[in-house]
Enzyme design. Structure first.
Site, mmCIF file in Angstrom:
data_model
loop_
_atom_site.group_PDB
_atom_site.id
_atom_site.type_symbol
_atom_site.label_atom_id
_atom_site.label_comp_id
_atom_site.label_asym_id
_atom_site.label_seq_id
_atom_site.Cartn_x
_atom_site.Cartn_y
_atom_site.Cartn_z
ATOM 1 N N ASP A 101 20.524 100.301 66.388
ATOM 2 C CA ASP A 101 20.235 99.293 65.221
ATOM 3 C C ASP A 101 20.537 100.415 64.178
ATOM 4 O OD1 ASP A 101 20.171 98.128 62.729
ATOM 5 O OD2 ASP A 101 18.522 97.649 63.492
ATOM 6 N N HIS A 155 20.195 103.641 55.968
ATOM 7 C CA HIS A 155 20.254 103.025 54.218
ATOM 8 C C HIS A 155 19.483 103.200 53.115
ATOM 9 C CE1 HIS A 155 20.733 97.438 55.158
ATOM 10 N NE2 HIS A 155 19.923 98.449 56.531
ATOM 11 N N HIS A 213 25.055 98.211 55.140
ATOM 12 C CA HIS A 213 25.756 98.249 56.223
ATOM 13 C C HIS A 213 27.818 98.388 55.662
ATOM 14 C CE1 HIS A 213 22.306 95.481 58.024
ATOM 15 N NE2 HIS A 213 21.904 96.453 57.567
ATOM 16 N N GLU A 262 15.008 98.736 71.681
ATOM 17 C CA GLU A 262 15.742 99.141 69.987
ATOM 18 C C GLU A 262 15.419 100.153 69.282
ATOM 19 O OE1 GLU A 262 17.274 96.704 65.767
ATOM 20 O OE2 GLU A 262 15.014 96.769 66.822
ATOM 21 N N SER A 299 21.752 92.940 60.324
ATOM 22 C CA SER A 299 20.929 92.991 61.646
ATOM 23 C C SER A 299 20.285 91.235 62.200
ATOM 24 C CB SER A 299 19.978 93.296 61.665
ATOM 25 O OG SER A 299 20.134 94.656 61.097
ATOM 26 N N ASP A 309 24.181 97.286 66.293
ATOM 27 C CA ASP A 309 24.350 95.647 65.862
ATOM 28 C C ASP A 309 25.380 96.132 64.840
ATOM 29 O OD1 ASP A 309 22.797 97.324 64.028
ATOM 30 O OD2 ASP A 309 20.919 96.072 63.989
ATOM 31 N N HIS A 310 25.833 97.096 64.049
ATOM 32 C CA HIS A 310 26.337 97.347 63.493
ATOM 33 C C HIS A 310 26.179 99.189 62.698
ATOM 34 C CE1 HIS A 310 23.240 97.419 60.796
ATOM 35 N NE2 HIS A 310 22.386 96.681 61.154
ATOM 36 N N ASP A 327 18.848 102.581 62.039
ATOM 37 C CA ASP A 327 19.344 102.038 60.599
ATOM 38 C C ASP A 327 18.688 101.937 59.262
ATOM 39 O OD1 ASP A 327 20.508 99.277 59.237
ATOM 40 O OD2 ASP A 327 18.022 98.754 58.878
#
Length: 465
Positions: free
Chosen positions: A57, A290, A430, A281, A105, A328-329, A286
């Site tokens: 992620d 952030h 993101h 995952e 997400s 996912d990104h 992620d």
């Protein structure tokens, strides 16, 4: 049985960042070729391969670069091997069915689970809010074993999109209720589901746990219990919400859960003569992105890499298995190099020993005159007097709670760490950049080239029969 909030305990599969590096060094072994794997496959009644779908992620290409450099010795003349190196087959776009190029997400996980794009926030539904069949649902329909492993709560966006259908990712209680209702109604959607999220299944308004246990679901709140678990289905809830960051705990938790999930699903597969589908995952890459927390991100990458190595070793023993890895990104707009200086100081990144979340939480519990003594051995950076003063003069809004109260401190610490390590960030959200695609095993040729994220799911769905 009495249920209480779990204390996180994990096996010692990899107990340090150095152990993750040792695991990564094994990645020089060539990946199994799709054709040779198919030729040596252990047949199931369907002839289809097991599917292991791993999602980092927020893991854009830049995170793999950061991990590789952090694992390498500067000036040694060569880079450390990682489990990702020889698996790369292409790249994928991630945009949602929305008025933006930047996905969240939920929309991306929905695309990866169903092969259909949707709006940001959607869980397992299309843009018109119609439920779409997921990889796990189709696998279940054909008698396969199914499971998911995550380091955040099991009702978070990515795992939820593989098993449930909701108009908003923020419906955490409702998503937990969907999992539980599937069990109590006899329509179990998973055989193994491991991660955090205890508080969503044991709430003031509804405690699902005794009822689920009565329905035959094994419920674990201590991850070390996985080693002795012999029965499926099993739900592991190893934290109230997400697990601790790897940098604050220890690497190996995702690898341990993945190893045990594979063991349980394989034993079941041998009994049913049916394949299985498992989603794994690396969730908190992620979250570090952030927070613009580079040391946290590298440790989460090491945790994910250790899980990838576990799967690669599994493939060596079970060649009729397809491994697909993607993100996912990407998150944070990470750059290695900042401020015009041609440098990225990986050794200083690796000298940081706690996450920004842990540091800022502790700072708020200490008088300001103790901040330097606390932070200096954790940061291990040549912080200037001006930077110390900038931190010590941060205004704290005592009316705020949790991360909102920690944010001003974290913002200053990001600036200090970024200046000393030459790490750059463009956002706390993101980004719309393309993400890596990796694959090996029977069917891997479908994941070569430049793809859309929906095409990954479509190729996987075609294999389920």
């Amino acid at each position: 049985m009495k249920f209480s909030a779990p204390a996180v305990k994990f096996g010692c599969l990899a107990s340090s960042i150095a152990a993750a590096l040792v695991l990564s060094a094994c990645a020089n072994q060539p990946a199994a070729d799709g054709n040779s794997a198919a030729a040596n496959a252990t047949a199931t009644s369907s002839g289809a391969p097991n599917i292991i779908f791993m999602i980092g992620d927020g893991m854009g290409f830049e995170y793999i670069s950061a991990y590789r450099y952090a694992m390498s010795e500067l000036g040694a003349g060569e880079l450390a091997a990682t489990p990702f190196d020889d698996l790369l087959t292409g790249a994928a776009t991630t945009y949602p069915d929305d008025d933006t190029w930047v996905t969240d997400s939920a929309a991306s996980a929905t695309a990866l689970a169903t092969g259909v794009k949707s709006y940001n926030g959607a869980i397992g539904i299309d843009a018109q809010k119609n439920p779409q069949q997921t990889l796990m649902e189709k696998a279940r329909e054909h008698g396969w074993g199914t499971g998911a492993v995550a380091t955040v709560q099991v009702n978070h966006a990515t795992p939820a999109s593989f098993f449930t259908h909701h108009p908003s990712r923020n419906q955490y209680n409702e998503i937990a209720d969907s999992y539980a209702s599937q069990v109590t109604n006899g329509g179990l959607s998973f055989d193994v589901l491991l991660g955090g999220g205890y508080q969503y299944f044991h709430r003031d308004d509804k405690n699902w746990l005794p009822q689920l246990q009565q329905q035959g679901l094994s419920i674990l709140t201590d991850a070390t219990e996985l080693d002795q678990q012999q029965q499926l289905p099993v739900l592991g809830l190893f934290a109230d919400k997400a697990l601790p960051f790897a940098i604050d705990d220890k690497p190996g938790r995702l690898a341990h859960m993945t190893s045990q999930a594979l063991r349980l699903l394989t034993e079941q597969s041998q009994q049913t003569n049916k394949p299985f589908a498992l989603m794994v995952e690396g969730s908190m890459i992620d979250w570090c992105g952030h927070a613009n927390d580079i040391a946290c991100a590298v440790h989460e990458m090491a945790d994910f890499a250790a899980a990838v190595q576990v799967v690669r070793e599994y493939l060596a023993q079970h060649p009729n298995t397809l491994l697909v890895i993607t993100a996912d990104h990407s998150t944070g707009g990470l750059t290695l190099g900042q401020g015009g200086e041609y440098a990225w100081h990986s050794e200083q990144v690796m000298g940081i020993t706690a996450s920004l979340e842990q540091m800022t939480k502790q700072l708020l519990q200490l008088p300001r005159e103790q901040w330097r003594d606390y932070l200096a051995p954790i940061l291990n950076l040549p912080v200037t007097e001006q930077q110390w003063q900038q931190l010590e003069q941060v205004q704290i809004d005592d009316s705020l709670r949790g991360r909102d109260r920690q944010y001003p401190l974290g913002k200053v610490l990001v600036q200090i760490i970024s200046e000393h390590t030459r790490t750059g960030w463009t956002t706390t959200g993101h980004t719309a950049v393309d993400v890596p695609v990796m694959a090996t095993g029977p069917g891997a040729e479908a994941f070569r080239g430049y793809l859309d994220n929906t095409e990954l799911a479509q190729a996987l769905l075609q294999l389920v029969r």
